[in-house]
Design a protein around this motif. Structure first.
Motif, PDB file in Angstrom:
ATOM      1  N   LEU A   4      -3.285 -54.368  54.156  1.00  0.00           N
ATOM      2  CA  LEU A   4      -2.756 -55.424  53.566  1.00  0.00           C
ATOM      3  C   LEU A   4      -3.278 -56.738  54.083  1.00  0.00           C
ATOM      4  N   THR A   5      -4.046 -56.531  55.203  1.00  0.00           N
ATOM      5  CA  THR A   5      -4.876 -57.670  55.723  1.00  0.00           C
ATOM      6  C   THR A   5      -6.027 -57.943  54.871  1.00  0.00           C
ATOM      7  N   SER A   6      -6.473 -59.211  54.729  1.00  0.00           N
ATOM      8  CA  SER A   6      -7.647 -59.635  53.749  1.00  0.00           C
ATOM      9  C   SER A   6      -8.483 -60.377  54.419  1.00  0.00           C
ATOM     10  N   ASN A   7      -9.811 -60.458  54.248  1.00  0.00           N
ATOM     11  CA  ASN A   7     -10.532 -61.059  55.064  1.00  0.00           C
ATOM     12  C   ASN A   7     -11.202 -62.428  54.170  1.00  0.00           C
ATOM     13  N   ILE A   8     -10.357 -62.609  53.111  1.00  0.00           N
ATOM     14  CA  ILE A   8     -10.514 -63.843  52.233  1.00  0.00           C
ATOM     15  C   ILE A   8      -9.865 -65.080  52.774  1.00  0.00           C
ATOM     16  N   GLU A   9     -10.421 -66.116  53.050  1.00  0.00           N
ATOM     17  CA  GLU A   9      -9.946 -67.281  53.507  1.00  0.00           C
ATOM     18  C   GLU A   9      -9.277 -68.016  52.891  1.00  0.00           C
ATOM     19  N   MET A  10      -7.953 -68.318  53.151  1.00  0.00           N
ATOM     20  CA  MET A  10      -7.264 -69.207  52.130  1.00  0.00           C
ATOM     21  C   MET A  10      -7.535 -70.602  52.607  1.00  0.00           C
ATOM     22  N   THR A  11      -7.479 -71.272  51.230  1.00  0.00           N
ATOM     23  CA  THR A  11      -7.698 -72.672  51.138  1.00  0.00           C
ATOM     24  C   THR A  11      -6.627 -73.501  50.537  1.00  0.00           C
ATOM     25  N   MET A  12      -6.870 -74.935  50.766  1.00  0.00           N
ATOM     26  CA  MET A  12      -6.238 -75.744  49.884  1.00  0.00           C
ATOM     27  C   MET A  12      -7.106 -76.679  49.449  1.00  0.00           C
ATOM     28  N   SER A  13      -6.893 -76.960  48.149  1.00  0.00           N
ATOM     29  CA  SER A  13      -7.677 -78.273  47.601  1.00  0.00           C
ATOM     30  C   SER A  13      -7.359 -79.549  48.013  1.00  0.00           C
ATOM     31  N   SER A  14      -8.389 -80.591  47.713  1.00  0.00           N
ATOM     32  CA  SER A  14      -8.115 -81.897  47.908  1.00  0.00           C
ATOM     33  C   SER A  14      -7.023 -82.530  46.856  1.00  0.00           C
ATOM     34  N   ARG A  15      -7.110 -81.749  45.801  1.00  0.00           N
ATOM     35  CA  ARG A  15      -6.107 -81.904  44.650  1.00  0.00           C
ATOM     36  C   ARG A  15      -4.741 -81.631  45.062  1.00  0.00           C
ATOM     37  N   GLU A  16      -4.407 -80.692  45.819  1.00  0.00           N
ATOM     38  CA  GLU A  16      -3.200 -80.371  46.281  1.00  0.00           C
ATOM     39  C   GLU A  16      -2.713 -81.148  47.261  1.00  0.00           C
ATOM     40  N   ILE A  17      -3.567 -81.461  48.192  1.00  0.00           N
ATOM     41  CA  ILE A  17      -3.259 -82.414  49.238  1.00  0.00           C
ATOM     42  C   ILE A  17      -2.818 -83.685  48.685  1.00  0.00           C
ATOM     43  N   SER A  18      -3.486 -84.131  47.823  1.00  0.00           N
ATOM     44  CA  SER A  18      -3.318 -85.538  47.011  1.00  0.00           C
ATOM     45  C   SER A  18      -1.873 -85.354  46.334  1.00  0.00           C
ATOM     46  N   ASP A  19      -1.442 -84.285  45.772  1.00  0.00           N
ATOM     47  CA  ASP A  19      -0.207 -84.030  45.244  1.00  0.00           C
ATOM     48  C   ASP A  19       0.994 -84.101  46.432  1.00  0.00           C
ATOM     49  N   LEU A  20       0.664 -83.359  47.517  1.00  0.00           N
ATOM     50  CA  LEU A  20       1.779 -83.224  48.484  1.00  0.00           C
ATOM     51  C   LEU A  20       1.989 -84.318  49.196  1.00  0.00           C
ATOM     52  N   THR A  21       0.942 -85.236  49.450  1.00  0.00           N
ATOM     53  CA  THR A  21       1.270 -86.594  50.184  1.00  0.00           C
ATOM     54  C   THR A  21       1.371 -87.802  49.471  1.00  0.00           C
ATOM     55  N   LYS A  22       1.414 -87.235  48.039  1.00  0.00           N
ATOM     56  CA  LYS A  22       1.376 -88.477  47.002  1.00  0.00           C
ATOM     57  C   LYS A  22       0.489 -89.634  47.124  1.00  0.00           C
ATOM     58  N   LYS A  23      -0.514 -89.223  47.575  1.00  0.00           N
ATOM     59  CA  LYS A  23      -1.872 -90.305  47.679  1.00  0.00           C
ATOM     60  C   LYS A  23      -2.798 -89.905  46.510  1.00  0.00           C
ATOM     61  N   ASP A  24      -3.562 -91.039  46.033  1.00  0.00           N
ATOM     62  CA  ASP A  24      -4.339 -91.069  44.835  1.00  0.00           C
ATOM     63  C   ASP A  24      -5.479 -90.095  45.612  1.00  0.00           C
ATOM     64  N   HIS A  25      -6.275 -89.070  44.468  1.00  0.00           N
ATOM     65  CA  HIS A  25      -7.191 -88.241  44.927  1.00  0.00           C
ATOM     66  C   HIS A  25      -8.436 -88.930  45.488  1.00  0.00           C
ATOM     67  N   LYS A  26      -8.609 -90.095  44.892  1.00  0.00           N
ATOM     68  CA  LYS A  26      -9.960 -90.880  45.489  1.00  0.00           C
ATOM     69  C   LYS A  26      -9.781 -91.158  47.059  1.00  0.00           C
ATOM     70  N   ASN A  27      -8.663 -91.567  47.371  1.00  0.00           N
ATOM     71  CA  ASN A  27      -8.293 -91.756  48.620  1.00  0.00           C
ATOM     72  C   ASN A  27      -8.450 -90.604  49.645  1.00  0.00           C
ATOM     73  N   VAL A  28      -7.735 -89.596  49.234  1.00  0.00           N
ATOM     74  CA  VAL A  28      -8.103 -88.167  49.883  1.00  0.00           C
ATOM     75  C   VAL A  28      -9.549 -87.958  49.995  1.00  0.00           C
ATOM     76  N   LEU A  29     -10.185 -88.099  48.929  1.00  0.00           N
ATOM     77  CA  LEU A  29     -11.815 -87.611  49.198  1.00  0.00           C
ATOM     78  C   LEU A  29     -12.433 -88.688  50.239  1.00  0.00           C
ATOM     79  N   ARG A  30     -12.051 -89.947  50.067  1.00  0.00           N
ATOM     80  CA  ARG A  30     -12.649 -90.871  50.903  1.00  0.00           C
ATOM     81  C   ARG A  30     -12.128 -90.334  52.375  1.00  0.00           C
ATOM     82  N   VAL A  31     -11.214 -90.053  52.786  1.00  0.00           N
ATOM     83  CA  VAL A  31     -10.598 -89.594  54.052  1.00  0.00           C
ATOM     84  C   VAL A  31     -11.654 -88.406  54.476  1.00  0.00           C
TER      85      VAL A  31
END
Length: 111
Positions: A4-31
């Protein structure tokens, strides 16, 4: 038996981070870009692209470490909560570690 183990690395997109932090995506990209420039992140250097209404936009896919670093930069509340929790854990560890043989025996007897 299935592995059941996988060698696929899990990731989170900058768009998801934008949604979770309630910040504009352009600001997330800048950071993200500033952290990449400062060699704080190990993320890919070139952003990925997605298409929306005929236009192409940048985004990043970040591993767990990098996504936590970005969120910490975007959200002081998140950083404060993590710091507070670590302080609680360290305080609990200090309270429960016996310093003498007698304390250790007493702790063992109570458990």
């Amino acid at each position: 038996m299935f592995d059941l183990t996988s060698n696929i690395e899990m990731t989170m997109s900058s768009r998801e981070i934008s949604d979770l932090t309630k910040k504009d995506h352009k600001n997330v990209l800048r950071v993200i870009r500033s952290l990449i420039t400062g060699q704080v992140l190990v993320a890919q250097f070139e952003p990925l692209k997605f298409e929306y209404r005929g236009q192409r936009f940048d985004y990043y896919e970040l591993n767990k470490r990098d996504s936590l670093v970005v969120v910490a930069r975007l959200s002081p509340q998140f950083t404060a909560a993590v710091v507070d929790r670590w302080q609680e854990l360290e305080q609990q560890a200090q309270l429960s570690v016996p310093t003498t043989c007698a304390e250790a025996l007493l702790l063992a007897a109570n458990q």
